[in-house]
Design a protein around this motif. Structure first.
Motif, short mmCIF file in Angstrom:
data_model
loop_
_atom_site.label_atom_id
_atom_site.label_comp_id
_atom_site.label_asym_id
_atom_site.label_seq_id
_atom_site.Cartn_x
_atom_site.Cartn_y
_atom_site.Cartn_z
N ALA A 195 1.03 1.88 -2.29
CA ALA A 195 1.70 2.89 -3.10
C ALA A 195 2.72 3.67 -2.28
N LEU A 196 2.50 3.75 -0.95
CA LEU A 196 3.44 4.48 -0.09
C LEU A 196 4.62 3.60 0.30
N ARG B 49 -1.17 2.26 -12.91
CA ARG B 49 -1.07 1.32 -11.79
C ARG B 49 0.01 0.26 -12.03
N ASN B 52 3.72 1.40 -10.74
CA ASN B 52 4.20 1.10 -9.39
C ASN B 52 3.72 -0.28 -8.91
N MET B 95 1.98 8.27 -5.47
CA MET B 95 0.77 8.13 -6.28
C MET B 95 -0.38 8.84 -5.60
N PHE B 97 -4.64 9.41 -5.95
CA PHE B 97 -5.77 8.69 -6.53
C PHE B 97 -6.97 9.60 -6.79
N ALA B 164 2.03 11.80 -0.46
CA ALA B 164 2.91 11.16 -1.44
C ALA B 164 4.27 11.84 -1.46
#
Lengths: 326, 256
Positions: A195-196, B49, B52, B95, B97, B164
């Protein structure tokens, strides 16, 4: 109810604050067991020390001879090189096993099946006789031109054969250890890294493998110690390692037992040094997994020697929970 | 009207034979805060999810900032993106979590600076400076060198938000970020999110916090069984829902 309340009052009255002082429970069983075991140990040590047929003076005579020390060096070299090959190969094979590519996956599986399924001694002998199957070794494009041309008989010396056999065999075992380590890392770590914007390679190198190390290190230490002793098999290809050297000496002098003790002492010294090394590597990769940094070995020994109630220069044991939340 | 930050058109997603998303269509405008509500298993997290590309979609189209997610359209054909291209497009989406997923072997500041240094190739000193600023903004200036396991859940989640944000994303996705927190720690995380929304960040928030949705969201979407049941302004969806399923769900959530 009233009675128990009264008892509580008494304790608080006698000891308003701080440490609890109570008469400890006696353990006669523990004392008895300790005495029996101690007697047995003393008897054993006494018999070993006084039995002249152990020839301890001969042990002393040979412990530091150049011949023995050269054998020790060869054993250590072989261990280091083979483990190096094994670890690198293990990582590669593990990544192949976990790859989405079915060819890589099954090749890795086949390799592990083959090398784990045959005795390492057979593999050492096989590599030693490789010249019988491949008299020359060409490095170049498969089915194409060759750049390096080697004569197998001169290139594959017993040392190279032993190194290849032990290293390639170790790779099969290491790959399973590395794979177990990688699988043990939580899926969420992959998600977070992806995600990064990290690529699969970056995620593996920076996020997954460092965490997998905690699971990988202890069995790798085991493997290294095991490898140190497995190198003694190279006697079969007449390599002058520690064990082969002492057998050569006692075949001249007939002092088998003291010379085997010489070899054993050096093996023990080497494994001890390796264990200390392993402790520190584990401590390094354990950072962030325990609330307090593990003590160094010296700190641990000091803590063990100094009586429990004395002031011990150790970080506090109790986990410090974060108290404030803004 | 500017281009939407996120646009979904009939998005389908299956796990084996189970169809989790059955044609989701919605839009999120820049600087908009959208809250996704719905019972567990309704597909909210899966949809997040997909945005991305942590999951790839099986049908429909999904755009972020004008670009297709996971594919490139050229010569009238769709081409799958390479790993490195997907990584690049993810870098513009932050993102957070439910289970924080901080990197346990790195300190708070290392967690925050890792991606800027490795992915964006920001010089280390600059990344550290920016990382410190971000940790300060989420109220953790005194926890910079702490490992995650020495932090409370709320503190960990605030580090995760800072991590993030360090990538300077155009869009932030929040996946039930307060569900794993003790009740008294929920507020500190919601406060940070409120602040972000106030600064104009585009946010998609999967949440069970109806109060937060009412206060912060520009748009509330209610999902159930893989479809959008109802969407609209928070006051409309939350206070006078049209659909029976929305009413039933809100009744259950607000009851306790």
């Amino acid at each position: 109810m009233a009675g128990s309340l009264g008892a509580t009052d008494e304790v608080t009255a006698a000891e308003p604050a701080g440490e609890i002082r109570a008469v400890p429970v006696r353990h006669p069983g523990r004392w008895l067991a300790a005495v029996i075991v101690l007697i047995l140990v003393v008897a054993l040590v006494h018999s070993a020390a006084t039995n002249s047929r152990f020839q301890w003076s001969v042990v002393g005579d040979y412990l530091f001879t150049t011949e023995v020390l050269n054998g020790l060096v060869l054993t250590l070299e072989l261990t280091a090189v083979s483990m190096g090959i094994g670890i690198i190969l293990g990582v590669v094979l593990a990544l192949m096993r976990l790859s989405p590519n079915p060819v890589l996956r099954s090749t890795s599986w086949f390799y592990i099946w083959l090398l784990r399924g045959t005795p390492v001694l057979v593999q050492i002998l096989f590599w030693n006789f490789i010249a019988a199957v491949y008299p020359t070794i060409d490095l170049g494009v498969p089915f194409g031109p060759s750049f390096v041309h080697l004569d197998a008989n001169t290139f594959i010396t017993p040392f190279v054969a032993a190194m290849l056999a032990l290293g390639l065999n170790e790779g099969a075992y290491m790959s399973e250890i590395v794979r177990a380590g990688i699988i043990s890392v939580d899926e969420g770590q992959h998600d977070a890294a992806h995600a990064l914007g990290m690529t699969r390679m970056q995620t593996m190198r920076r996020i997954v493998l460092p965490q997998a190390m905690r699971v990988i290190i202890p069995p790798t230490g085991n493997e290294t110690i095991s490898m140190l002793k497995t190198t003694s098999l190279v006697a079969f290809v007449a390599l002058n390692d520690l064990l082969y050297v002492v057998t050569l000496i006692y075949s001249r002098t007939y002092q088998q037992v003291p010379l085997l003790i010489v070899a054993s002492i050096w093996y023990l010294v080497a494994t001890s040094v390796l264990s200390v090394g392993q402790y520190y590597i584990e401590r390094y990769y354990g950072r962030g997994s325990t609330r307090e940094q593990a003590p160094t070995l010296l700190q641990r020994i000091r803590a063990g020697l100094i009586p429990r109630h004395a002031e011990v220069p150790l970080p506090p044991e109790a986990p410090r929970m974060p108290e404030e939340h803004r | 009207m500017s281009e939407p930050m996120v646009k979904a058109e009939r998005v389908h997603k299956r796990f084996g034979r189970l169809e989790v998303l059955k044609g989701i269509s919605l839009e999120v405008a820049p600087s908009e805060v959208m809250c996704l509500l719905g019972p567990s298993g309704s597909g909210k997290s899966t949809f997040l999810r997909c945005i991305n590309h942590l999951e790839n979609i099986d049908g429909g189209r999904l755009w972020v900032a004008g670009g297709l997610v996971g594919y490139r359209f050229a010569n009238n054909k769709l081409y799958e993106l390479r790993d490195s291209e997907i990584a690049t497009s993810r870098a513009q989406i932050g993102m957070v979590f439910q289970r924080f997923n901080l990197f346990p072997h790195m300190t708070a500041i290392e967690n925050v600076t890792e991606a800027p240094i490795r992915v964006k190739k920001v010089p280390k000193a600059k990344a550290m400076e920016r990382g410190r600023e971000l940790l300060e903004r989420v109220g953790l200036e005194d926890k910079i060198d702490e490992y995650p396991n020495r932090l409370s859940g709320g503190q960990q989640q605030r580090v995760a938000i800072a991590r993030a944000m360090a990538m300077e994303p155009k869009l932030m996705l929040f996946d039930e970020v307060t569900s794993a927190l003790d009740p008294e720690l929920v507020k500190e995380v919601l406060d940070v999110m409120r602040q972000l929304a106030g600064e104009g960040m585009t946010m998609i928030v999967v949440t069970h916090e109806v109060g937060f949705a009412r206060e912060v969201a520009d748009k509330v979407v209610f999902m159930d069984a893989g479809v959008v049941v109802e969407e609209g302004a928070p006051a409309q969806v939350l206070d006078s829902p049209r659909e029976e399923r929305t009413k039933r769900f809100l009744g259950l959530v607000l009851e306790h």
